[in-house]
Design an enzyme around this catalytic site. Structure first.
Site, short mmCIF file in Angstrom:
data_model
loop_
_atom_site.label_atom_id
_atom_site.label_comp_id
_atom_site.label_asym_id
_atom_site.label_seq_id
_atom_site.Cartn_x
_atom_site.Cartn_y
_atom_site.Cartn_z
N HIS A 33 26.38 7.54 2.06
CA HIS A 33 25.85 8.17 3.27
C HIS A 33 26.92 8.10 4.37
O HIS A 33 27.59 9.09 4.64
CB HIS A 33 24.55 7.46 3.69
CG HIS A 33 23.97 7.99 4.96
ND1 HIS A 33 23.55 7.19 6.00
CD2 HIS A 33 23.75 9.26 5.37
CE1 HIS A 33 23.11 7.94 6.99
NE2 HIS A 33 23.20 9.19 6.64
N CYS A 41 22.01 -0.21 6.36
CA CYS A 41 22.29 0.59 7.56
C CYS A 41 21.21 1.63 7.80
O CYS A 41 20.67 1.71 8.90
CB CYS A 41 23.65 1.27 7.42
SG CYS A 41 25.01 0.11 7.67
N HIS A 42 20.91 2.44 6.74
CA HIS A 42 19.92 3.49 6.95
C HIS A 42 18.89 3.55 5.84
O HIS A 42 18.15 4.51 5.75
CB HIS A 42 20.61 4.85 7.12
CG HIS A 42 21.67 4.84 8.17
ND1 HIS A 42 23.01 4.74 7.85
CD2 HIS A 42 21.58 4.84 9.51
CE1 HIS A 42 23.71 4.68 8.99
NE2 HIS A 42 22.87 4.75 10.01
N GLY A 43 18.88 2.54 4.96
CA GLY A 43 17.80 2.42 3.98
C GLY A 43 18.01 3.10 2.65
O GLY A 43 17.06 3.23 1.86
N PRO A 76 18.95 8.12 2.88
CA PRO A 76 19.63 9.41 3.11
C PRO A 76 20.95 9.62 2.36
O PRO A 76 21.58 10.65 2.54
CB PRO A 76 19.89 9.40 4.63
CG PRO A 76 20.00 7.97 4.98
CD PRO A 76 19.08 7.23 4.07
#
Lengths: 427, 271, 184
Positions: C129, C148-150, C163
């Site tokens: 990502h 960080c963003h899953g 993502p």
């Protein structure tokens, strides 16, 4: 002397640009149509050569700065990294180190050309002074640059030269025995009690800054040149358009030709003799506890080094050194002759060439150790250096002002054009 | 008369012996200039003799590396063009033969010294540099009677006389000092070294190494080969530099010629 | 200057054109070292491949090495983790391409295409990502979770929840011996 601009933009874009930033007009007026005397010889190409060398030093310097580390524990290693691992690093380093030497070679030719043809005389006094400023900035830049590899000679030359400032203690002691102005200045330059990492770091910063200051002063230098226009080997003023040719293509091509020949000599040194102008001691990492047997600067500073060492008293040696540079500023007013070019001053011409040989002698003496004698004659070098320093000062303080009182100059030609075409008619 | 003569002779003998004793205190003399030797890498078309580089590497490894480091030479340069010409596999094998001090990592869990106080090491990789024989300067001096053996990576660029100087030093041992010269304790006489009292004992003898290519290992041969190797160690880019120089100068000659002709044509009616 | 201007270049102009062309070539050749010097140095390239000793890694354990300035995950999978990875059809994956530098660019992301030896997963530990480093043995798929963003990856390092758009990259590597891997 240039008249009003004759630039006419040809396209829509160039007309648009001209009314917003007349940069193409500037290029046209200064480098294309600029009327230049038609009789400029080989020695007049060195201004262009100097511009090229400044460009080479700046470009190689910027890319070297991408790899160099200005910390005393890593500086020497980072230079070896450049030489061994960085792609073409060896080429960039040798170009930069030898580029400094060739920069100075060109500046000495350029200065001596100016002395010979009287280019410093009215109305070009400011042009000359700007040149002296550029020369002094070059010396400072080169001195600091030599410290950066942090070899034995880098460290010890820096120590010797920055220690000179401590001699000013003798001046402040005249006022108050407890005021050590010189030592204070030396500590301020060093950022420490001696040459150290603090010194190296600030020299790196300033070494990166000064070339751009030099470039700015070069801009002023060329501007000051363009007001009266170029001098020429005859030393007589331009009288009309028959005395000049447009700078392009006459001098652009001629300068490029002479520049490319200069670059051949430069390339021979860079590729085949890259360490010949350097000192082997600088391939040994700096050691503050071991002094090399002979401390010498690079060749282009040797004449001043000889002058410094010829005076046994420290403060007077320093003043002799700084004075030798300062005196250059006053040359336009020291020389009282009405005739510019040495071509028409047969006696001055002799003193000039003696000055050249004297300068070469000073350079040689600067490279020798302090107690050496001259080539088996038994004459101590330091004695010769004193005589040579005396002649250096005498040339400016005695010969330049007083020779014109006794000298019979040769008659000057009427115009440049008649001198040039007259030669052709004689063929 | 005879008494006077005898007394004069006695006095002369006494003075002579006294002055001889005083003269015996010379401990430093200027060095002789280096021997005049020509090298395969001299001159604009110079190159390194590959076989000599490999033999010289062997001399360095088996003799010199006991005291002298070669800090700036990485193992990966051993197989690069312009060098000794080892294959990548050979270079890796050479590297793996050296013990490199290990960095803190998950394997050693940050313990850099073992129970005996020795530094934990790992096998060298091609990215490593030749490890020094001593961990630091005081250790080097302690093992060498207080003298510090210099690193050899750029020794030939760091000495006036270069390759010929190093060769002269290596082959200059074994000479008799001039009368009155004193060789100091723990030093050796070498007329090519400044002062002539050198701390390094003669490193080379006939047959110090056995060359794998069968070349006879005299002191001269060993010195010649190690000097060639050290020249490469100091200037690994020399061959590339001279090759590129030829092209650049050829180009500039052509370009100058064209510019000169252009200059003549442009100025034709102005002279 | 005597003006001989003609519509097309003639013999007299040929010299100037030749000179200009040679000059332009010279400028280009001179510029090359200045551009090339910014490329990775020889020492950086020498570190471009590493050899990892995997002797001490147990099943269900991961060791992180450094390769080309990035973390490199070498993970010894348990039979359960291997079975889990093999039970997923490629059609169920967010990114159906194997992203394995040892294979063709179009190879599908089957578990077999993600490893050379099924027990050993070797992937670059950089989330596809925005470049954070995912944590092993976390997330719903038993593989990796990027905090960080899953983003979540499975036991073959394939992205299963965004993502992140792509599977973790498999670098070029070979087994020199059973206990030594050369990467790069």
């Amino acid at each position: 002397m240039s008249g009003p601009s004759t630039y006419e933009p040809q396209s829509g874009f160039t007309r648009w640009l001209d009314t917003r930033l007349p940069i193409l007009r500037l290029a046209h007026d200064t480098m294309t149509t600029f009327p230049t005397p038609r009789n400029l010889n080989f020695w007049y190409a060195f201004g262009a050569i100097l511009t090229a060398m400044l460009g080479i030093q700046i470009v190689t310097g910027i890319v070297l700065a991408m790899h160099y580390v200005p910390n005393s524990t890593m500086a020497f290693d980072s230079v070896e990294n450049i030489m061994r691992d960085v792609n073409y690093g060896w080429l960039l380093r040798y170009m930069h180190a030898n580029g400094a030497s060739f920069f100075f070679l060109a500046v000495y030719v350029h200065i001596f050309r100016g002395l010979y043809y009287g280019s410093y005389k009215a109305p070009r006094e400011v042009l000359w002074i700007l040149g002296v400023i550029i020369y002094v900035l070059m010396i400072i830049t080169a001195f600091m640059g030599y410290v950066l590899p942090w070899g034995q000679m880098s460290f010890w030359a820096a120590t010797v030269i920055t220690n000179l400032f401590s001699s000013f203690d003798q001046l402040s002691h005249l006022v108050n025995p407890h005021w050590n102005v010189g030592t204070t200045i030396a500590y301020w330059i060093w950022g420490d009690f001696g040459v150290s990492n603090a010194t190296l770091n600030r020299f790196f910063s300033l070494h990166n800054l000064l070339p751009f200051v030099i470039a700015g002063v070069v801009g002023l230098h060329i501007w000051a040149l363009h007001v009266p226009g170029n001098n020429n080997p005859l030393g007589i003023d331009v009288k009309g358009p028959q005395d000049t040719v447009p700078f392009h293509p006459y001098y652009t091509v001629k300068d490029l030709w002479i520049l490319s020949m200069f670059l051949i000599v430069y390339a021979v040194v860079v590729f085949y003799l890259p360490d010949i102008l350097g000192n082997p001691d600088n391939y040994t990492p700096a050691n503050p506890l071991v002094t090399p047997p002979d401390i010498v600067p690079d060749w282009y500073l040797l004449p001043f080094y000889a002058m410094l060492r010829s005076i046994p008293q420290k403060l007077f040696g320093v003043l002799t050194l700084f004075g030798a540079l300062a005196i250059l500023v006053f040359i336009p007013w020291l020389d009282r002759s009405y005739v510019r070019s040495a071509r028409f001053r047969p006696v001055f011409k002799i003193f000039f060439w003696v000055f050249v040989v004297n300068a070469l002698l000073l350079g040689y003496l600067g490279s020798q150790s302090v107690d050496a004698t001259f080539f088996g004659t038994g004459i101590p070098d330091v004695l010769l250096a004193r005589c040579a320093t005396a002649y250096y000062y005498a040339f400016f303080l005695l010969i330049m002002p007083f020779l014109p009182l006794f000298e019979t100059t040769r008659p000057l030609p009427a115009t440049i054009a008649t001198a040039v075409l007259g030669n052709k008619a004689a063929e | 008369m005879r008494i006077a003569l005898g007394a004069s002779l006695g006095l002369a003998a006494f003075l002579g012996l006294t002055f001889a004793a005083l003269a015996d205190t010379v401990t430093t003399l200027p060095a002789l200039p280096p021997k005049d030797v020509s090298w395969s890498f001299d001159g604009p078309f110079g190159h390194y003799d590959r076989a000599a580089l490999q033999r010289g590497f062997q001399v360095y490894k088996e003799v010199c590396s006991a005291c002298h480091s070669l800090n700036r030479v990485a193992f990966h340069t051993l197989d690069e063009p312009g060098g000794p010409g080892f294959t990548e596999a050979q270079a890796k094998a050479i590297a793996a033969g050296y013990k490199i001090p290990d960095e803190p990592n998950d394997q050693n869990k940050g313990q850099l010294y073992d129970s005996s106080g020795n530094r934990v090491t790992r096998a060298g990789t091609i990215a490593d540099y030749f490890p020094p024989p001593f961990p630091n300067e005081p250790a080097a001096r302690a093992a060498n009677n207080g003298a510090l053996p210099p690193d050899l990576s750029i020794i030939e660029k760091a000495r006036a006389g270069g390759a010929s100087y190093v060769f002269s030093i290596l082959t200059g041992f074994g000479q008799t000092p001039p009368a009155g010269f004193t060789v100091l304790a723990n030093k050796y006489y070498n007329p090519y070294f400044d002062g002539r009292n050198i701390s390094m004992p003669p490193p080379l003898t006939d047959g110090s190494v056995t060359f794998s290519d069968g070349t006879k290992a005299t002191v001269e041969q060993e010195a010649q080969d190690v000097v060639t190797f050290l020249a490469w160690a100091g200037e690994p880019k020399m061959e590339e530099r001279k090759r590129l120089g030829f092209g650049v100068i050829a180009f500039l000659l052509v370009f100058s010629g064209l510019l000169y002709l252009s200059y003549r044509k442009i100025w034709h009616d102005k002279h | 200057m005597a003006n001989v201007t003609s519509a097309e270049p003639n013999r007299r102009d040929f010299l100037y054109i030749a000179t200009g062309a040679v000059g332009a070539v010279g400028v280009a050749l001179t510029a090359w070292p200045f551009v090339a010097q910014m490329n990775p140095t020889a020492s950086a390239l020498a570190l471009g491949s590493i050899e990892a000793d995997i002797t001490t890694i147990q099943p269900g354990q991961q060791v992180i090495f450094t390769w080309r300035s990035h973390p490199l995950f070498v993970r010894r999978r348990t039979p359960k983790e291997i079975a889990e990875a093999r039970s997923v059809p490629v059609s169920a994956l967010i990114d159906p391409i194997a992203r394995n530098a040892n294979l063709d660019d179009n190879a599908p992301a089957t578990d077999q295409n993600r490893e050379t030896k099924p027990e050993w997963l070797v992937v670059v530990g950089v989330c596809t990502h925005l470049g954070c480093i995912p944590t092993a043995f976390e997330g719903n798929y038993g593989g990796y979770l990027c905090h960080c963003h899953g983003s979540q990856y499975d036991t073959a390092g394939r992205v299963r929840r965004g993502p992140a758009p792509q599977n973790l990259a498999v670098p070029p590597y070979t087994f020199l011996t059973n206990t030594r891997i050369k990467i790069g």
